[in-house]
Design a protein around this motif. Structure first.
Motif, PDB file in Angstrom:
ATOM      1  N   THR A   1       0.839  -1.193   0.000  1.00  0.00           N
ATOM      2  CA  THR A   1       0.000   0.000   0.000  1.00  0.00           C
ATOM      3  C   THR A   1       0.873   1.241   0.000  1.00  0.00           C
ATOM      4  N   MET A   2       0.718   2.041  -1.040  1.00  0.00           N
ATOM      5  CA  MET A   2       1.434   3.312  -1.142  1.00  0.00           C
ATOM      6  C   MET A   2       0.458   4.436  -0.805  1.00  0.00           C
ATOM      7  N   ALA A   3       0.785   5.195   0.234  1.00  0.00           N
ATOM      8  CA  ALA A   3      -0.059   6.310   0.654  1.00  0.00           C
ATOM      9  C   ALA A   3       0.423   7.603   0.012  1.00  0.00           C
ATOM     10  N   MET A   4      -0.513   8.503  -0.212  1.00  0.00           N
ATOM     11  CA  MET A   4      -0.213   9.795  -0.830  1.00  0.00           C
ATOM     12  C   MET A   4      -0.274  10.898   0.224  1.00  0.00           C
ATOM     13  N   ASP A   5       0.862  11.497   0.505  1.00  0.00           N
ATOM     14  CA  ASP A   5       0.948  12.646   1.415  1.00  0.00           C
ATOM     15  C   ASP A   5       0.932  13.900   0.554  1.00  0.00           C
ATOM     16  N   LYS A   6      -0.154  14.659   0.644  1.00  0.00           N
ATOM     17  CA  LYS A   6      -0.309  15.858  -0.184  1.00  0.00           C
ATOM     18  C   LYS A   6      -0.002  17.133   0.598  1.00  0.00           C
ATOM     19  N   GLY A   7       0.685  16.998   1.733  1.00  0.00           N
ATOM     20  CA  GLY A   7       1.042  18.182   2.489  1.00  0.00           C
ATOM     21  C   GLY A   7       0.726  18.079   3.968  1.00  0.00           C
ATOM     22  N   LEU A   8       0.786  16.855   4.508  1.00  0.00           N
ATOM     23  CA  LEU A   8       0.509  16.669   5.931  1.00  0.00           C
ATOM     24  C   LEU A   8       1.538  17.416   6.775  1.00  0.00           C
ATOM     25  N   SER A   9       1.089  17.908   7.925  1.00  0.00           N
ATOM     26  CA  SER A   9       2.014  18.512   8.881  1.00  0.00           C
ATOM     27  C   SER A   9       2.753  17.414   9.639  1.00  0.00           C
ATOM     28  N   VAL A  10       3.781  17.783  10.356  1.00  0.00           N
ATOM     29  CA  VAL A  10       4.506  16.818  11.173  1.00  0.00           C
ATOM     30  C   VAL A  10       3.572  16.161  12.173  1.00  0.00           C
ATOM     31  N   ARG A  11       2.739  16.949  12.823  1.00  0.00           N
ATOM     32  CA  ARG A  11       1.800  16.393  13.805  1.00  0.00           C
ATOM     33  C   ARG A  11       0.797  15.452  13.147  1.00  0.00           C
ATOM     34  N   GLU A  12       0.329  15.813  11.962  1.00  0.00           N
ATOM     35  CA  GLU A  12      -0.595  14.929  11.237  1.00  0.00           C
ATOM     36  C   GLU A  12       0.097  13.626  10.850  1.00  0.00           C
ATOM     37  N   VAL A  13       1.363  13.687  10.472  1.00  0.00           N
ATOM     38  CA  VAL A  13       2.109  12.467  10.145  1.00  0.00           C
ATOM     39  C   VAL A  13       2.230  11.575  11.374  1.00  0.00           C
TER      40      VAL A  13
ATOM     41  N   ILE B   1       4.882   2.410   1.992  1.00  0.00           N
ATOM     42  CA  ILE B   1       5.693   3.516   1.475  1.00  0.00           C
ATOM     43  C   ILE B   1       4.782   4.726   1.329  1.00  0.00           C
ATOM     44  N   VAL B   2       5.365   5.911   1.438  1.00  0.00           N
ATOM     45  CA  VAL B   2       4.608   7.159   1.308  1.00  0.00           C
ATOM     46  C   VAL B   2       5.212   7.999   0.194  1.00  0.00           C
ATOM     47  N   LYS B   3       4.341   8.445  -0.707  1.00  0.00           N
ATOM     48  CA  LYS B   3       4.761   9.377  -1.756  1.00  0.00           C
ATOM     49  C   LYS B   3       4.379  10.796  -1.339  1.00  0.00           C
ATOM     50  N   LEU B   4       5.354  11.690  -1.366  1.00  0.00           N
ATOM     51  CA  LEU B   4       5.055  13.101  -1.186  1.00  0.00           C
ATOM     52  C   LEU B   4       4.590  13.626  -2.540  1.00  0.00           C
ATOM     53  N   GLY B   5       3.289  13.779  -2.674  1.00  0.00           N
ATOM     54  CA  GLY B   5       2.645  13.985  -3.961  1.00  0.00           C
ATOM     55  C   GLY B   5       3.273  15.050  -4.832  1.00  0.00           C
TER      56      GLY B   5
ATOM     57  N   LEU C   1      -1.433  -1.530  -4.317  1.00  0.00           N
ATOM     58  CA  LEU C   1      -2.272  -0.376  -4.627  1.00  0.00           C
ATOM     59  C   LEU C   1      -1.589   0.911  -4.181  1.00  0.00           C
ATOM     60  N   GLY C   2      -1.801   1.981  -4.947  1.00  0.00           N
ATOM     61  CA  GLY C   2      -1.150   3.246  -4.636  1.00  0.00           C
ATOM     62  C   GLY C   2      -2.071   4.442  -4.747  1.00  0.00           C
ATOM     63  N   ASN C   3      -1.508   5.601  -4.365  1.00  0.00           N
ATOM     64  CA  ASN C   3      -2.236   6.869  -4.321  1.00  0.00           C
ATOM     65  C   ASN C   3      -3.430   6.794  -3.371  1.00  0.00           C
ATOM     66  N   ILE C   4      -3.214   6.135  -2.244  1.00  0.00           N
ATOM     67  CA  ILE C   4      -4.283   6.003  -1.248  1.00  0.00           C
ATOM     68  C   ILE C   4      -4.186   7.179  -0.275  1.00  0.00           C
ATOM     69  N   ALA C   5      -5.280   7.884  -0.080  1.00  0.00           N
ATOM     70  CA  ALA C   5      -5.300   9.016   0.844  1.00  0.00           C
ATOM     71  C   ALA C   5      -5.110   8.517   2.274  1.00  0.00           C
ATOM     72  N   PRO C   6      -4.444   9.285   3.123  1.00  0.00           N
ATOM     73  CA  PRO C   6      -4.210   8.848   4.503  1.00  0.00           C
ATOM     74  C   PRO C   6      -5.473   8.412   5.239  1.00  0.00           C
ATOM     75  N   ASN C   7      -6.563   9.113   5.026  1.00  0.00           N
ATOM     76  CA  ASN C   7      -7.801   8.743   5.732  1.00  0.00           C
ATOM     77  C   ASN C   7      -8.526   7.575   5.083  1.00  0.00           C
ATOM     78  N   GLU C   8      -7.933   7.002   4.007  1.00  0.00           N
ATOM     79  CA  GLU C   8      -8.534   5.843   3.343  1.00  0.00           C
ATOM     80  C   GLU C   8      -7.713   4.574   3.563  1.00  0.00           C
ATOM     81  N   ILE C   9      -6.635   4.638   4.348  1.00  0.00           N
ATOM     82  CA  ILE C   9      -5.776   3.472   4.546  1.00  0.00           C
ATOM     83  C   ILE C   9      -6.516   2.369   5.307  1.00  0.00           C
ATOM     84  N   ILE C  10      -7.120   2.686   6.430  1.00  0.00           N
ATOM     85  CA  ILE C  10      -7.848   1.668   7.199  1.00  0.00           C
ATOM     86  C   ILE C  10      -9.087   1.189   6.441  1.00  0.00           C
ATOM     87  N   PRO C  11      -9.879   2.076   5.824  1.00  0.00           N
ATOM     88  CA  PRO C  11     -10.963   1.564   4.979  1.00  0.00           C
ATOM     89  C   PRO C  11     -10.475   0.597   3.903  1.00  0.00           C
TER      90      PRO C  11
END
Length: 254
Positions: A21-33, A46-50, A224-234
């Protein structure tokens, strides 16, 4: 898992070669990460910085450090690679990878015209420095690549040293592998799979219906890739047949 259920698909364990699972980080803050890792770290490979968000992220080093401590590799989106290449700054791009201690890089040509031989040469050069993910497909919805060409491009990029190839869909999931409506180009996918091993492909699938399609086609351990952070558990529940879309699909499988 928090409790026991029978007839749940067996998921691969990290570090995974399949079920990735590749997650897409589109600008998360440090605290959000930090919050993201606490909740989803076990399910993210793995995380892609979009695209080129890393260029404007004010806390880039700090954020990358949080991912690194958690054991989750990161990489800069392919658009950043393209931004350097089109400006004749490929050597500068390599220095950026070193500066930020990146172990992965994405090579793509979704936004620029790049001769394929030259693209493969970039893959070869970067594979001496990092692990390369090579993206195939255009971000231009009007540019339709025939299936045989997808296969040729993917195979050539794997031969050049790419660890895995990525099927383009953008973060919206409406180009490349998909029609503008988000509908999967099923014939294209099935033809690609006749020649390219499924474990070598990461399918960008940001939309739920797209994730369901690939999981039903290739099983719980499809990449699978380009998964939004809030869609990882779903997504993980879809993989395990614990959401309505795949609830019956795995129930009677051994």
């Amino acid at each position: 898992m928090n409790f026991t259920l029978n007839n749940v698909p067996e998921r691969t364990s990290k570090p995974r070669q399949t079920g990735f699972t590749m997650a897409m980080d589109k600008g998360l803050s440090v605290r959000e990460v930090e919050d993201f890792i606490e909740t989803c770290g076990d399910f993210v490979d793995i995380v892609k910085l979009g695209w080129a968000t890393s260029f404007v992220t004010p806390t880039l080093k700090e954020k990358l450090a949080v991912y690194k401590v958690a054991g989750i590799p990161t990489y800069f989106g392919g658009t950043l690679f393209e931004a350097f290449v089109i400006r004749n700054q490929f050597d500068d791009y390599r220095k950026v990878l070193d500066k930020y201690d990146m172990s992965f890089a994405e090579v793509s040509d979704g936004s620029i015209e790049l001769a394929h031989d030259l693209k493969c040469e970039y893959v070869r050069k970067l594979s001496e420095q990092v692990t390369v993910l090579s993206e195939v497909g255009s971000k231009d919805a009007e540019k339709i690549i025939p299936p045989y060409k997808w296969i040729q491009l993917m195979q050539a990029e794997l031969d050049a040293g790419a660890w895995k190839v990525i099927g383009e869909a953008r973060e919206s999931g409406n180009v490349g592998l998909f029609r503008s409506s988000g509908e999967v180009r099923e014939g294209l996918v099935e033809e690609i799979l006749t020649k390219i091993p499924f474990e070598k492909i990461i399918w960008e699938a940001p939309q739920k219906a797209q994730q369901v399609f690939f999981i039903k086609l290739l099983g719980a351990n499809v990449n699978l890739g380009n998964i939004a952070p809030n869609e990882i558990i779903p997504l993980e529940t879809i993989r395990l047949g614990l959401r309505g879309d795949t609830f019956m699909h795995f129930l009677n499988q051994k």
